[in-house]
Design a protein around this motif. Structure first.
Motif, mmCIF file in Angstrom:
data_model
loop_
_atom_site.group_PDB
_atom_site.id
_atom_site.type_symbol
_atom_site.label_atom_id
_atom_site.label_comp_id
_atom_site.label_asym_id
_atom_site.label_seq_id
_atom_site.Cartn_x
_atom_site.Cartn_y
_atom_site.Cartn_z
ATOM 1 N N THR A 44 -11.181 1.217 -14.213
ATOM 2 C CA THR A 44 -10.598 1.118 -12.880
ATOM 3 C C THR A 44 -11.576 1.474 -11.775
ATOM 4 O O THR A 44 -11.376 1.084 -10.622
ATOM 5 C CB THR A 44 -9.363 2.025 -12.761
ATOM 6 N N SER A 45 -12.638 2.194 -12.088
ATOM 7 C CA SER A 45 -13.581 2.618 -11.052
ATOM 8 C C SER A 45 -14.855 1.780 -11.022
ATOM 9 O O SER A 45 -15.668 1.925 -10.118
ATOM 10 C CB SER A 45 -13.966 4.089 -11.260
ATOM 11 N N SER A 46 -15.037 0.899 -12.004
ATOM 12 C CA SER A 46 -16.301 0.169 -12.106
ATOM 13 C C SER A 46 -16.312 -1.147 -11.343
ATOM 14 O O SER A 46 -17.327 -1.833 -11.317
ATOM 15 C CB SER A 46 -16.612 -0.101 -13.586
ATOM 16 N N GLY A 47 -15.178 -1.534 -10.754
ATOM 17 C CA GLY A 47 -15.115 -2.804 -10.044
ATOM 18 C C GLY A 47 -14.773 -3.982 -10.925
ATOM 19 O O GLY A 47 -14.622 -5.104 -10.433
ATOM 20 N N VAL A 48 -14.606 -3.771 -12.238
ATOM 21 C CA VAL A 48 -14.299 -4.872 -13.153
ATOM 22 C C VAL A 48 -13.007 -5.569 -12.756
ATOM 23 O O VAL A 48 -12.915 -6.799 -12.748
ATOM 24 C CB VAL A 48 -14.206 -4.349 -14.603
ATOM 25 N N LEU A 49 -11.993 -4.784 -12.396
ATOM 26 C CA LEU A 49 -10.671 -5.346 -12.147
ATOM 27 C C LEU A 49 -10.561 -6.014 -10.787
ATOM 28 O O LEU A 49 -9.561 -6.663 -10.498
ATOM 29 C CB LEU A 49 -9.611 -4.241 -12.282
ATOM 30 N N LEU A 50 -11.561 -5.862 -9.929
ATOM 31 C CA LEU A 50 -11.534 -6.479 -8.606
ATOM 32 C C LEU A 50 -12.386 -7.747 -8.542
ATOM 33 O O LEU A 50 -12.393 -8.430 -7.531
ATOM 34 C CB LEU A 50 -12.019 -5.473 -7.549
ATOM 35 N N ASN A 51 -13.100 -8.039 -9.600
ATOM 36 C CA ASN A 51 -14.001 -9.187 -9.626
ATOM 37 C C ASN A 51 -13.570 -10.124 -10.738
ATOM 38 O O ASN A 51 -13.768 -9.830 -11.917
ATOM 39 C CB ASN A 51 -15.440 -8.702 -9.860
ATOM 40 N N PRO A 52 -12.966 -11.290 -10.398
ATOM 41 C CA PRO A 52 -12.463 -12.174 -11.451
ATOM 42 C C PRO A 52 -13.526 -12.597 -12.451
ATOM 43 O O PRO A 52 -13.251 -12.709 -13.638
ATOM 44 C CB PRO A 52 -11.931 -13.378 -10.659
ATOM 45 N N LEU A 53 -14.759 -12.841 -11.995
ATOM 46 C CA LEU A 53 -15.810 -13.262 -12.916
ATOM 47 C C LEU A 53 -16.209 -12.131 -13.852
ATOM 48 O O LEU A 53 -16.419 -12.331 -15.053
ATOM 49 C CB LEU A 53 -17.028 -13.762 -12.130
ATOM 50 N N ARG A 54 -16.316 -10.928 -13.299
ATOM 51 C CA ARG A 54 -16.642 -9.765 -14.125
ATOM 52 C C ARG A 54 -15.499 -9.486 -15.102
ATOM 53 O O ARG A 54 -15.713 -9.167 -16.259
ATOM 54 C CB ARG A 54 -16.880 -8.559 -13.219
ATOM 55 N N PHE A 55 -14.252 -9.614 -14.610
ATOM 56 C CA PHE A 55 -13.079 -9.427 -15.455
ATOM 57 C C PHE A 55 -13.108 -10.415 -16.621
ATOM 58 O O PHE A 55 -12.836 -10.070 -17.768
ATOM 59 C CB PHE A 55 -11.810 -9.619 -14.627
ATOM 60 N N ARG A 56 -13.502 -11.665 -16.326
ATOM 61 C CA ARG A 56 -13.592 -12.670 -17.380
ATOM 62 C C ARG A 56 -14.646 -12.282 -18.420
ATOM 63 O O ARG A 56 -14.404 -12.359 -19.628
ATOM 64 C CB ARG A 56 -13.953 -14.026 -16.773
ATOM 65 N N ASP A 57 -15.814 -11.862 -17.944
ATOM 66 C CA ASP A 57 -16.901 -11.535 -18.869
ATOM 67 C C ASP A 57 -16.530 -10.374 -19.785
ATOM 68 O O ASP A 57 -16.804 -10.390 -20.989
ATOM 69 C CB ASP A 57 -18.177 -11.192 -18.086
ATOM 70 N N VAL A 58 -15.904 -9.338 -19.190
ATOM 71 C CA VAL A 58 -15.526 -8.173 -19.985
ATOM 72 C C VAL A 58 -14.459 -8.534 -21.012
ATOM 73 O O VAL A 58 -14.572 -8.224 -22.194
ATOM 74 C CB VAL A 58 -15.038 -7.033 -19.072
ATOM 75 N N THR A 59 -13.408 -9.199 -20.557
ATOM 76 C CA THR A 59 -12.311 -9.522 -21.474
ATOM 77 C C THR A 59 -12.757 -10.487 -22.555
ATOM 78 O O THR A 59 -12.333 -10.387 -23.710
ATOM 79 C CB THR A 59 -11.109 -10.113 -20.712
ATOM 80 N N ARG A 60 -13.639 -11.420 -22.218
ATOM 81 C CA ARG A 60 -14.108 -12.367 -23.231
ATOM 82 C C ARG A 60 -14.904 -11.649 -24.311
ATOM 83 O O ARG A 60 -14.773 -11.951 -25.502
ATOM 84 C CB ARG A 60 -14.950 -13.458 -22.567
ATOM 85 N N ALA A 61 -15.751 -10.696 -23.897
ATOM 86 C CA ALA A 61 -16.545 -9.959 -24.882
ATOM 87 C C ALA A 61 -15.654 -9.141 -25.807
ATOM 88 O O ALA A 61 -15.923 -8.997 -26.999
ATOM 89 C CB ALA A 61 -17.531 -9.040 -24.166
ATOM 90 N N VAL A 62 -14.568 -8.613 -25.249
ATOM 91 C CA VAL A 62 -13.686 -7.736 -26.026
ATOM 92 C C VAL A 62 -12.723 -8.535 -26.893
ATOM 93 O O VAL A 62 -12.538 -8.256 -28.080
ATOM 94 C CB VAL A 62 -12.900 -6.804 -25.082
ATOM 95 N N LEU A 63 -12.110 -9.579 -26.301
ATOM 96 C CA LEU A 63 -11.027 -10.269 -26.985
ATOM 97 C C LEU A 63 -11.501 -11.133 -28.138
ATOM 98 O O LEU A 63 -10.691 -11.583 -28.949
ATOM 99 C CB LEU A 63 -10.244 -11.128 -25.981
ATOM 100 N N GLY A 64 -12.804 -11.367 -28.243
ATOM 101 C CA GLY A 64 -13.294 -12.153 -29.357
ATOM 102 C C GLY A 64 -13.104 -11.482 -30.698
ATOM 103 O O GLY A 64 -13.225 -12.135 -31.735
#
Length: 485
Positions: free
Chosen positions: A264-284
């Motif tokens: 919540t503090s890293s900016g991941v949830l405010l940046n759709p592209l960053r959110f995509r990159d993080v979730t894609r790496a995890v959800l695989g």
């Protein structure tokens, strides 16, 4: 940590910041939240958002834990996710297995089981840990390995996965808690490590050394930013103290709070592209039910933008009996039926778990909670009944005594002694604090149960409590109470 993909030249430029009209300077915070959420919705409707949606759905491996389930609990308020951690390690390299002590064969059972409740207003997350050694009774089912039909029978709750996979795990949890599970999320060692690494590590702190020869965990007092492998050692360790699995769950809860804070503090949830990159790496490398898709992920992501550490609360299901022995299974943990029922009713009714005043007024703070320390009392004198008196006083303060004090080999002790295995020194210091004037005596190989040899100097047991205050009858801590100050 994976590199960030280069920006495609076809992606639109970020919109130019428009000056705020003078008459709107006092816009409240909720309006900012609404604007942020609206922007994400619009991006999701645009080309970028559509590709994110399609990609995320494709990356999630699917299971059907709710197939043919009948007579389920009624739905409550809010959303309940059964978060299951397994010991799968197929994609971990040989070097990582050696470094992080992952060389053993997996048991194909659940290493961690948590019910994560997201409140209906999306303002609170309540996390309840179910100990892996909990006594449970399965519903009738078919063994997924042998194909043999089973009637309901006693089991350790973490073995339900080995017998019947996600479906039997969900059915067993629902049968025990009467909480309807809305979604199922399964995380293995690989996906856990990826999650931590893609966020750039997670910060944890410890006031005492944490060392476990089984997992390789070795942390001196201080603050650390753990990578994925180190974090896995941290949450898996069961031998860093006499608290065993209960202590491990406390560390898992602290780590989860730190993980939420990091996300919540890293900016991941405010940046759709960053959110995509993080979730894609995890959800695989996770598995989820078919209903847990992109809409739910984006909904959770938007909800977490308003989260702070104090928005999350953590507890473990209340235990009524430690070491409950079951024929053919061994030692288990039996839940307190009354307190557990109240806890799960609170989840169903979407009520906060951390209610009421903090306990422990006038108690001395110690590093390890007395409820996590096992004690055998010996009467080291010729005074009849002294062992029973010390045992009862320690139990009343919360220590897990055997309730069967014995006589010492030599009844000549002038001073009360706390004997302990050096691996459980933190627990020994906490126990000695409850016995003013006692002597600490290290005994290699003594094991997880500490020994109190009551001497002629014994007068009283001092009331102690854990340094991190736990609230209410469920022993709840909030995220801001377990983080690094």
């Amino acid at each position: 940590m994976p590199a960030t993909p280069p920006r495609s030249p076809r992606q639109p430029r970020p919109p130019r910041r428009v000056p705020r009209p003078p008459g709107r300077r006092g816009r409240p915070r909720w309006a900012m939240r609404a604007t942020t959420t609206l922007s994400v919705v619009l991006l999701a409707a645009a080309g970028i958002g559509h590709s994110v949606v399609a990609g995320l759905d494709a990356d999630i491996a699917r299971v059907d834990p709710f197939k043919d389930m009948k007579n389920r609990p009624r739905a409550g308020h809010g959303m309940n996710v059964l978060l299951v951690g397994t010991d799968g390690r197929d994609d971990i390299t040989r070097a990582e297995r050696r470094r992080y002590r992952l060389g053993g064969a997996p048991c194909h059972c659940t290493d961690t089981i948590m019910i994560v409740h997201i409140s209906e207003d999306r303002e609170r997350a309540s996390v309840v840990s179910l100990p892996r050694d909990s006594y449970a009774e399965t519903p009738p089912h078919t063994d997924r390995v042998t194909g043999k039909a089973h009637h309901g029978h006693p089991i350790r709750i973490n073995s339900a996965y080995a017998e019947g996979g996600p479906q039997l795990t969900v059915r067993t949890v629902e049968n025990m808690t009467h909480v309807k599970i809305d979604h199922y999320l399964e995380v293995d060692f690989t996906s856990f490590m990826k999650t931590v690494d893609v966020l750039g590590g997670v910060k944890v702190c410890t006031a005492q050394p944490l060392k476990d020869s089984y997992t390789g965990l070795d942390l001196a007092p201080g603050t650390y930013t753990l990578d994925g492998g180190q974090a896995l050692q941290y949450v898996r360790s069961r031998h860093a103290d006499a608290s065993s699995d209960l202590g491990r769950m406390k560390r898992q809860q602290r780590f989860l709070a730190a993980l939420v804070e990091r996300a919540t503090s890293s900016g991941v949830l405010l940046n759709p592209l960053r959110f995509r990159d993080v979730t894609r790496a995890v959800l695989g490398s996770v598995r989820a039910d078919r209903g847990f898709g992109t809409d739910e992920l984006l909904d959770l992501g938007r909800a977490m933008r308003t989260f702070s550490p104090s928005s999350s609360e953590f507890t473990t299901v209340p235990i009524g009996q430690m070491g409950y022995v079951v024929k053919g299974i061994g030692s288990t943990l039996k839940w307190d039926p009354v307190r557990a029922q109240r806890l799960f009713r609170a989840l169903r009714d979407d009520e906060p778990l951390a209610t009421g005043a903090r306990p422990g007024g006038g108690a001395v703070r110690v590093d390890v909670a007395p409820q996590q320390i096992r004690v055998q009392v010996e009467n080291g004198t010729r005074t009849a009944g002294l062992g029973r008196r010390v045992d009862a006083a320690l139990a009343a303060t919360g220590f897990r005594t055997t309730r069967q004090p014995v006589s010492a080999a030599a009844p000549t002790a002038l001073r009360t002694v706390v004997a302990y295995d050096p691996r459980w020194d933190r627990s020994a210091k906490s126990l000695a604090t409850a016995l003013p004037g006692s002597e600490l005596r290290a005994v290699k190989g003594l094991g997880a149960t500490l020994k109190v040899i009551a001497g002629a100097d014994f007068r009283q047991v001092r009331k102690v409590r854990a340094a991190h205050a736990e609230q209410g009858e469920f022993g709840v801590v909030r995220g801001d109470e377990v983080g690094c100050s």
